[in-house]
Design a protein around this motif. Structure first.
Motif, PDB file in Angstrom:
ATOM      1  N   GLN A 169       0.815  -1.218   0.000  1.00 19.97           N
ATOM      2  CA  GLN A 169       0.000   0.000   0.000  1.00 19.97           C
ATOM      3  C   GLN A 169       0.852   1.272   0.000  1.00 19.97           C
ATOM      4  OE1 GLN A 169      -3.471   0.011   2.698  1.00 19.97           O
ATOM      5  NE2 GLN A 169      -2.942  -2.098   3.247  1.00 19.97           N
ATOM      6  N   LEU A 170       2.153   1.135  -0.008  1.00 18.53           N
ATOM      7  CA  LEU A 170       3.052   2.279   0.133  1.00 18.53           C
ATOM      8  C   LEU A 170       3.686   2.652  -1.201  1.00 18.53           C
ATOM      9  CD1 LEU A 170       4.922   1.169   3.392  1.00 18.53           C
ATOM     10  CD2 LEU A 170       2.774   2.432   3.181  1.00 18.53           C
ATOM     11  N   LYS A 171       3.626   3.949  -1.502  1.00 14.67           N
ATOM     12  CA  LYS A 171       4.345   4.452  -2.659  1.00 14.67           C
ATOM     13  C   LYS A 171       5.809   4.656  -2.273  1.00 14.67           C
ATOM     14  CE  LYS A 171       0.293   6.710  -4.644  1.00 14.67           C
ATOM     15  NZ  LYS A 171      -0.312   7.986  -5.124  1.00 14.67           N
ATOM     16  N   GLY A 172       6.631   4.923  -3.267  1.00 18.47           N
ATOM     17  CA  GLY A 172       8.067   4.999  -3.030  1.00 18.47           C
ATOM     18  C   GLY A 172       8.477   5.955  -1.938  1.00 18.47           C
ATOM     19  N   GLY A 173       7.956   7.196  -1.981  1.00 19.00           N
ATOM     20  CA  GLY A 173       8.331   8.195  -0.993  1.00 19.00           C
ATOM     21  C   GLY A 173       7.887   7.810   0.403  1.00 19.00           C
ATOM     22  N   THR A 174       6.696   7.276   0.510  1.00 21.12           N
ATOM     23  CA  THR A 174       6.174   6.854   1.809  1.00 21.12           C
ATOM     24  C   THR A 174       6.998   5.698   2.359  1.00 21.12           C
ATOM     25  OG1 THR A 174       3.943   7.524   1.167  1.00 21.12           O
ATOM     26  CG2 THR A 174       4.139   6.011   3.025  1.00 21.12           C
ATOM     27  N   HIS A 175       7.360   4.773   1.501  1.00 18.51           N
ATOM     28  CA  HIS A 175       8.141   3.616   1.925  1.00 18.51           C
ATOM     29  C   HIS A 175       9.493   4.041   2.479  1.00 18.51           C
ATOM     30  CE1 HIS A 175      10.255  -0.232   1.758  1.00 18.51           C
ATOM     31  NE2 HIS A 175       9.062  -0.827   1.658  1.00 18.51           N
ATOM     32  N   ARG A 176      10.077   5.072   1.867  1.00 17.18           N
ATOM     33  CA  ARG A 176      11.393   5.523   2.325  1.00 17.18           C
ATOM     34  C   ARG A 176      11.316   6.378   3.587  1.00 17.18           C
ATOM     35  NH1 ARG A 176      11.816   6.477  -3.222  1.00 17.18           N
ATOM     36  NH2 ARG A 176      11.339   8.689  -2.877  1.00 17.18           N
ATOM     37  N   THR A 177      10.195   7.136   3.752  1.00 19.20           N
ATOM     38  CA  THR A 177      10.131   8.166   4.786  1.00 19.20           C
ATOM     39  C   THR A 177       9.592   7.671   6.115  1.00 19.20           C
ATOM     40  OG1 THR A 177       9.782   9.794   3.040  1.00 19.20           O
ATOM     41  CG2 THR A 177       9.266  10.492   5.290  1.00 19.20           C
ATOM     42  N   TYR A 178       8.648   6.731   6.099  1.00 15.80           N
ATOM     43  CA  TYR A 178       7.941   6.337   7.313  1.00 15.80           C
ATOM     44  C   TYR A 178       8.294   4.919   7.752  1.00 15.80           C
ATOM     45  CZ  TYR A 178       5.201  10.460   6.168  1.00 15.80           C
ATOM     46  OH  TYR A 178       4.815  11.743   5.880  1.00 15.80           O
ATOM     47  N   ASP A 179       8.305   4.732   9.073  1.00 14.42           N
ATOM     48  CA  ASP A 179       8.637   3.415   9.618  1.00 14.42           C
ATOM     49  C   ASP A 179       7.598   2.899  10.615  1.00 14.42           C
ATOM     50  OD1 ASP A 179      11.290   2.972   8.403  1.00 14.42           O
ATOM     51  OD2 ASP A 179      11.842   4.756   9.557  1.00 14.42           O
ATOM     52  N   VAL A 180       6.683   3.754  11.043  1.00 12.84           N
ATOM     53  CA  VAL A 180       5.672   3.356  12.026  1.00 12.84           C
ATOM     54  C   VAL A 180       4.316   3.280  11.333  1.00 12.84           C
ATOM     55  CG1 VAL A 180       4.521   3.940  14.195  1.00 12.84           C
ATOM     56  CG2 VAL A 180       6.968   4.421  13.899  1.00 12.84           C
ATOM     57  N   PHE A 181       3.670   2.142  11.442  1.00 13.03           N
ATOM     58  CA  PHE A 181       2.412   1.926  10.729  1.00 13.03           C
ATOM     59  C   PHE A 181       1.391   1.227  11.624  1.00 13.03           C
ATOM     60  CE2 PHE A 181       5.827   1.934   7.648  1.00 13.03           C
ATOM     61  CZ  PHE A 181       5.351   2.796   6.669  1.00 13.03           C
ATOM     62  N   ALA A 182       0.134   1.409  11.245  1.00 14.65           N
ATOM     63  CA  ALA A 182      -0.966   0.645  11.835  1.00 14.65           C
ATOM     64  C   ALA A 182      -1.784   0.080  10.687  1.00 14.65           C
ATOM     65  CB  ALA A 182      -1.829   1.527  12.732  1.00 14.65           C
ATOM     66  N   GLN A 183      -2.535  -0.965  10.982  1.00 12.13           N
ATOM     67  CA  GLN A 183      -3.357  -1.579   9.938  1.00 12.13           C
ATOM     68  C   GLN A 183      -4.697  -1.999  10.520  1.00 12.13           C
ATOM     69  OE1 GLN A 183      -1.778  -5.181   8.100  1.00 12.13           O
ATOM     70  NE2 GLN A 183      -2.687  -4.614   6.134  1.00 12.13           N
ATOM     71  N   CYS A 184      -5.746  -1.819   9.734  1.00 14.79           N
ATOM     72  CA  CYS A 184      -7.082  -2.210  10.166  1.00 14.79           C
ATOM     73  C   CYS A 184      -7.213  -3.725  10.121  1.00 14.79           C
ATOM     74  CB  CYS A 184      -8.138  -1.560   9.271  1.00 14.79           C
ATOM     75  SG  CYS A 184      -9.823  -2.073   9.676  1.00 14.79           S
ATOM     76  N   GLY A 185      -7.677  -4.297  11.210  1.00 12.06           N
ATOM     77  CA  GLY A 185      -7.860  -5.737  11.269  1.00 12.06           C
ATOM     78  C   GLY A 185      -9.038  -6.219  10.448  1.00 12.06           C
TER      79      GLY A 185
END
Length: 243
Positions: free
Chosen positions: A197-213
């Motif tokens: 679900q991550l585009k290139g910039g998001t993949h490089r910039t962010y490391d903390v995520f949550a996901q809907c169960g």
């Protein structure tokens, strides 16, 4: 109804529903010796979801009271905070309140929302089956007897709707725990789990995520995060001021 009259005075907040009572707040209604006071009030345009105490000649009576000619009735607005039986407090919103639904979910409030118009009977049935408070600006929907509970949303502006609902019901707030898209519960997730679900910039910039169960949607502190934080902080500060 076409019998002798009773005199009815409404609290100012209810005059939105009773144009014939403006500006004095009072009007007359005919009695027939059969119809209940609740029916009379609703026939004048006020959903019973918005009614608090009903006073007849100064004494409180139930909505099932059958008024007699010459009685003076005072219709109070519902008290805040409104206590709804059962727990936890849950809501159901109709198709016109999408932004309010997302903001309640942002605050961790269990909020079901119909993104299409499924009709009043189906909404009322869901309210009853799931014991959810129906929030709507549809007066006809709020007069349906099947509803478990309901409330009229007075403003058309989301920035006013949210504080009103919070003040009226004071639901427990658990920010950042629900999916704003589907109302499912969020859990911490690794970057690998949400990588698709991550585009290139998001993949490089962010490391903390949550996901809907429930729906699998990924969340991170993106471009709009500060706006969301402001909504959450305003809501939490309201609760602090009232404690």
């Amino acid at each position: 109804m076409n019998g002798p009259d009773i005199h009815i005075a409404f609290d100012p907040e209810l005059l939105l529903f009773v144009p014939q009572a403006r500006p004095t707040g009072a009007t007359k209604a005919a009695t027939d010796g059969v119809s209940t006071l609740g029916h009379v009030v609703e026939s004048l345009g006020v959903p019973l979801t918005e009614v608090g105490a009903l006073l007849v000649d100064g004494r409180e009576v139930p909505a099932g009271h059958v008024p007699a000619a010459g009685e003076s009735v005072t219709v109070r607005t519902v008290e805040h905070p409104q206590r709804v039986p059962g727990a936890p407090l849950r809501f159901l919103l109709d198709v016109h309140l999408g932004t309010l639904a997302r903001r309640l979910r942002l605050l961790g409030v269990d909020t079901a929302y119909e993104s299409t118009d499924i009709g009043d009977p189906a909404l009322a049935a869901r309210s009853a089956a799931e014991q959810r408070v129906m929030l709507s600006r549809d007066r006809g929907l709020l007069r349906r007897r099947e509803l478990w509970a309901g409330a009229f949303v007075y403003s058309t502006r989301p920035e006013e709707q949210l504080p009103y609902v919070l003040d009226r019901f004071q639901p427990e707030l658990r920010p950042w725990t629900r999916c704003t898209a589907c109302n499912g519960l969020l859990r911490r997730a690794t970057k690998d789990e949400v990588a698709d679900q991550l585009k290139g910039g998001t993949h490089r910039t962010y490391d903390v995520f949550a996901q809907c169960g429930a729906c699998g949607r990924a969340y991170w502190k993106g471009a709009h995060h500060e706006q969301l934080v402001a909504i959450v902080e305003r809501a939490l500060s309201r609760g602090t001021q009232e404690d």
